[in-house]
Structures are given as structure tokens and as C-alpha cells.
Design a protein around this motif. Structure first.
Motif, PDB file in Angstrom:
ATOM      1  N   VAL A 125       0.838  -1.195   0.000  1.00 12.91           N
ATOM      2  CA  VAL A 125       0.000   0.000   0.000  1.00 12.91           C
ATOM      3  C   VAL A 125       0.878   1.251   0.000  1.00 12.91           C
ATOM      4  CG1 VAL A 125      -1.930  -1.119   1.203  1.00 12.91           C
ATOM      5  CG2 VAL A 125      -0.133   0.001   2.524  1.00 12.91           C
ATOM      6  N   ALA A 126       0.299   2.346  -0.494  1.00 11.61           N
ATOM      7  CA  ALA A 126       0.975   3.643  -0.444  1.00 11.61           C
ATOM      8  C   ALA A 126       0.998   4.119   1.010  1.00 11.61           C
ATOM      9  CB  ALA A 126       0.238   4.652  -1.318  1.00 11.61           C
ATOM     10  N   THR A 127       2.002   4.912   1.339  1.00 15.16           N
ATOM     11  CA  THR A 127       2.085   5.507   2.672  1.00 15.16           C
ATOM     12  C   THR A 127       2.165   7.022   2.511  1.00 15.16           C
ATOM     13  OG1 THR A 127       4.498   5.594   2.831  1.00 15.16           O
ATOM     14  CG2 THR A 127       3.424   3.507   3.463  1.00 15.16           C
ATOM     15  N   ARG A 187       4.816  -7.450  -5.213  1.00 14.32           N
ATOM     16  CA  ARG A 187       3.592  -8.133  -5.637  1.00 14.32           C
ATOM     17  C   ARG A 187       2.784  -8.526  -4.410  1.00 14.32           C
ATOM     18  NH1 ARG A 187       3.680  -9.077 -10.990  1.00 14.32           N
ATOM     19  NH2 ARG A 187       5.702  -9.017 -11.996  1.00 14.32           N
ATOM     20  N   GLN A 188       1.495  -8.633  -4.613  1.00 13.67           N
ATOM     21  CA  GLN A 188       0.613  -9.092  -3.562  1.00 13.67           C
ATOM     22  C   GLN A 188       0.855 -10.588  -3.325  1.00 13.67           C
ATOM     23  OE1 GLN A 188      -0.028  -6.286  -2.488  1.00 13.67           O
ATOM     24  NE2 GLN A 188      -2.255  -6.029  -2.535  1.00 13.67           N
ATOM     25  N   ALA A 189       0.272 -11.130  -2.279  1.00 10.43           N
ATOM     26  CA  ALA A 189       0.426 -12.540  -1.972  1.00 10.43           C
ATOM     27  C   ALA A 189      -0.094 -13.421  -3.105  1.00 10.43           C
ATOM     28  CB  ALA A 189      -0.289 -12.881  -0.666  1.00 10.43           C
ATOM     29  N   ASP A 190      -1.063 -12.922  -3.876  1.00 10.66           N
ATOM     30  CA  ASP A 190      -1.605 -13.708  -4.992  1.00 10.66           C
ATOM     31  C   ASP A 190      -0.815 -13.537  -6.286  1.00 10.66           C
ATOM     32  OD1 ASP A 190      -2.339 -11.198  -5.937  1.00 10.66           O
ATOM     33  OD2 ASP A 190      -4.488 -11.584  -5.855  1.00 10.66           O
ATOM     34  N   GLY A 191       0.284 -12.767  -6.244  1.00  8.46           N
ATOM     35  CA  GLY A 191       1.148 -12.585  -7.405  1.00  8.46           C
ATOM     36  C   GLY A 191       0.842 -11.367  -8.257  1.00  8.46           C
ATOM     37  N   THR A 192      -0.243 -10.675  -7.983  1.00 15.12           N
ATOM     38  CA  THR A 192      -0.595  -9.493  -8.771  1.00 15.12           C
ATOM     39  C   THR A 192       0.192  -8.273  -8.305  1.00 15.12           C
ATOM     40  OG1 THR A 192      -2.435  -8.917  -7.309  1.00 15.12           O
ATOM     41  CG2 THR A 192      -2.939 -10.337  -9.216  1.00 15.12           C
ATOM     42  N   VAL A 193       0.339  -7.316  -9.207  1.00 14.76           N
ATOM     43  CA  VAL A 193       0.971  -6.038  -8.861  1.00 14.76           C
ATOM     44  C   VAL A 193      -0.148  -5.114  -8.393  1.00 14.76           C
ATOM     45  CG1 VAL A 193       2.300  -4.080  -9.711  1.00 14.76           C
ATOM     46  CG2 VAL A 193       2.807  -6.378 -10.559  1.00 14.76           C
ATOM     47  N   PRO A 194      -0.072  -4.626  -7.151  1.00 18.32           N
ATOM     48  CA  PRO A 194      -1.152  -3.800  -6.618  1.00 18.32           C
ATOM     49  C   PRO A 194      -1.226  -2.436  -7.298  1.00 18.32           C
ATOM     50  CG  PRO A 194       0.646  -3.917  -5.055  1.00 18.32           C
ATOM     51  CD  PRO A 194       0.981  -4.853  -6.164  1.00 18.32           C
ATOM     52  N   PRO A 195      -2.404  -1.803  -7.277  1.00 21.90           N
ATOM     53  CA  PRO A 195      -2.588  -0.506  -7.927  1.00 21.90           C
ATOM     54  C   PRO A 195      -1.575   0.554  -7.488  1.00 21.90           C
ATOM     55  CG  PRO A 195      -4.700  -1.389  -7.267  1.00 21.90           C
ATOM     56  CD  PRO A 195      -3.653  -2.301  -6.690  1.00 21.90           C
TER      57      PRO A 195
END
Length: 62
Positions: free
Chosen positions: A14-16, A44-52
């Protein structure tokens, strides 16, 4: 300094509101590691996707 912690396989990037120099700092809510767009790797997220938030930061790298 950026925080670097062992992966717990609960990745949630997540952004901070924090920054590292002139760069926005992102953080993993799973392990507490931090990342900025000048790093050579892509979180990457735990599911392998790149978060927004990461995709947005990468677009600014170009």
C-alpha cells in the motif's frame, strides 16, 4: 533507510504518507518491508498481482 524484513507470504503493498528522499514510500502490511520506485524489483501481492499503488508508482518511473 528502507525497512527490509523476511517475507511472511502475506504481501499487501500500500501507499504511505512517508517519503524516501523525493520518492513516495510504499509498505507491505504483511511484513513491514518498504519500497520506492527506484528499486530494481517490483512488489507483488500474496496472490502474485501487482497492486494498484505499485503500478501507479511504476508509471511515474518512466
Amino acid at each position: 533507510m528502507l525497512a527490509v524484513n523476511p517475507c511472511l507470504n502475506r504481501c499487501d503493498w500500500v501507499a504511505t504518507k512517508a517519503s524516501y528522499g523525493a520518492e513516495e514510500k510504499l509498505a507491505c502490511r504483511g511484513c513491514g518491508s518498504e519500497w520506492v520506485r527506484s528499486e530494481a524489483w517490483t512488489p507483488r501481492q500474496a496472490d502474485g498481482t501487482v497492486p494498484p499503488a505499485v503500478r501507479t508508482a511504476l508509471e511515474r518511473r518512466r
